[in-house]
Design an enzyme around this catalytic site. Structure first.
Site, PDB file in Angstrom:
ATOM      1  N   GLU A 169     -11.552  -0.031  -2.962  1.00  0.00           N
ATOM      2  CA  GLU A 169     -10.910   0.756  -1.925  1.00  0.00           C
ATOM      3  C   GLU A 169      -9.831   1.342  -2.681  1.00  0.00           C
ATOM      4  O   GLU A 169      -9.568   1.454  -3.801  1.00  0.00           O
ATOM      5  CB  GLU A 169     -10.394  -0.423  -1.108  1.00  0.00           C
ATOM      6  CG  GLU A 169      -9.443  -1.509  -1.874  1.00  0.00           C
ATOM      7  CD  GLU A 169      -8.906  -2.607  -0.914  1.00  0.00           C
ATOM      8  OE1 GLU A 169      -9.309  -2.840   0.156  1.00  0.00           O
ATOM      9  OE2 GLU A 169      -8.131  -3.592  -1.552  1.00  0.00           O
TER      10      GLU A 169
ATOM     11  N   ASP B 132       0.776  -1.098   0.018  1.00  0.00           N
ATOM     12  CA  ASP B 132      -0.018  -0.056  -0.039  1.00  0.00           C
ATOM     13  C   ASP B 132       0.726   1.154  -0.133  1.00  0.00           C
ATOM     14  O   ASP B 132       0.640   2.145   0.874  1.00  0.00           O
ATOM     15  CB  ASP B 132      -0.866  -0.012   1.110  1.00  0.00           C
ATOM     16  CG  ASP B 132      -1.592  -1.544   1.576  1.00  0.00           C
ATOM     17  OD1 ASP B 132      -2.161  -1.953   0.323  1.00  0.00           O
ATOM     18  OD2 ASP B 132      -1.744  -1.940   2.595  1.00  0.00           O
TER      19      ASP B 132
END
Length: 360
Positions: free
Chosen positions: A261, A50
């Protein structure tokens, strides 16, 4: 102590087969539509995912999550992503050594948090640095917190409570001139589907509880302007609409295009680009709009699927070139143990982004 941990080769036209680990100096010839990128993990001494990248103090700083091995069983709520701290990394420029600045924030130093420090992001204002992060509170509900530092690498000190008005996860910060915005949201494990009118609905517990029917409007990310303190919202959050080519909201059953997301915003040639993960179809898709609030019209994919189930990214400009940061599972072959990478992005004359194809 700051230690160089990995070296990148020069960017060249390349591709790689993710099914097998490869030497980080190896390159392969790619076709003329492939983007420039390196295929070596940026960090090899620990697992990272991420990656949120920003240019601070003339260098690239990367704020990833920190994957660890855990005994927590895998499930559709992501319980096995059991992160407990954040490290910050930096590099003078693409191709330079990547520096690990050590632990920037630990779970036990966040008063309100119970578990799972998921994907963070950062912003700078007036010489202060702000780390935005999601964590589950003591009731196991995701909230978004903020921590502050005098240095981009931290250490960061967390505010005693989560940011009022936030919910779900995957915060990302976007600066547009003098204004700063916070985006967030994620379905399934991110719990966005448990909310209606920004209020938690009692009784929703599973990953699909509250997911709209396939022919209904998909759940969308949220955005709000940050207040002058950078630690609170200046307005009520607004849903960001992502539209199809006919101007209709993307439907919940349109799994290859709908938001899942990892919302990220950047600006290019006066237009706003909203990019995001489609989750179970594994694309990083993007849409273009005229304001940070949207609406945004779907354009295609920034990144095709990588090795591993998840996909999460950031996009940043450095010295006139644009770069995509993302992760895959080259080092471990195991979805919860990922490694961050970067690729050079190419914009086409019409403003669209040439899709990076990491599995070639």
């Amino acid at each position: 102590m700051r230690k160089p941990i990995s070296y990148l080769g020069l960017f060249m036209l390349a591709g790689f087969a993710c099914s097998q680990p490869q030497d980080k100096n190896q390159t392969m010839e790619a076709d003329s539509t492939a983007s420039k990128f390196t295929h070596a993990p940026l960090v090899e001494h620990m697992y990272t995912a991420d990656p949120s990248a920003h240019v601070f103090e003339g260098k690239i700083f990367i704020y990833p999550s920190h994957d660890i091995e855990t005994d927590v069983a895998q499930d559709d709520m992501g319980s096995h992503f059991d992160m407990k701290d954040y490290h910050v990394f930096s590099m003078e420029k693409p191709g330079a050594p990547v520096i690990d600045h050590g632990v920037a924030l630990k779970l036990e130093d966040v008063p309100w948090a119970g578990r799972q420090l998921w994907a963070p992001d950062a912003a700078e204002k007036a010489g202060k640095y702000y780390l935005y992060f999601p964590a589950k509170d003591k009731q196991d509900i995701f909230k978004i917190g903020v921590a502050v530092s005098d240095r981009p690498e931290g250490p960061f000190k967390a505010e005693p409570e989560p940011i009022t008005g936030t919910f779900s996860m995957d915060p990302s910060a976007f600066q547009d001139g003098e204004e700063y915005y916070l985006l967030w949201g994620g379905i399934w494990g991110g719990q966005l589907q448990w909310y209606e009118d920004q209020k938690l609905v009692e009784g929703r517990k599973g990953p699909t509880d509250g997911i709209p029917a396939p022919d209904q409007k998909a759940l969308m990310p949220y955005i709000a302007k940050l207040g002058s303190s950078m630690t609170e919202l200046a307005e009520k959050p607004q849903e960001i609409l992502i539209l199809d080519e006919s101007g209709e909201p993307i439907k919940a059953g349109d799994n290859s295009r709908r938001f899942f997301e990892a919302a990220w915003m950047h600006k290019y040639n006066g237009k706003y680009y909203l990019s995001y993960s489609t989750g179970d179809t594994h694309f990083i898709a993007y849409a273009i709009g005229d304001t940070p609030y949207g609406p945004f019209t779907y354009q295609g994919n920034v990144l095709d699927p990588v090795e591993g189930w998840t996909n999460h990214h950031s996009i940043v400009e450095f010295e006139g070139k644009w770069y995509l940061f993302y992760h895959d599972t080259q080092l471990s072959g195991d979805t919860p143990l990922r490694n961050i990478k970067m690729a050079e992005l190419t914009y086409l004359p019409d403003g669209k982004i040439e899709t990076v194809k990491p599995m070639k």
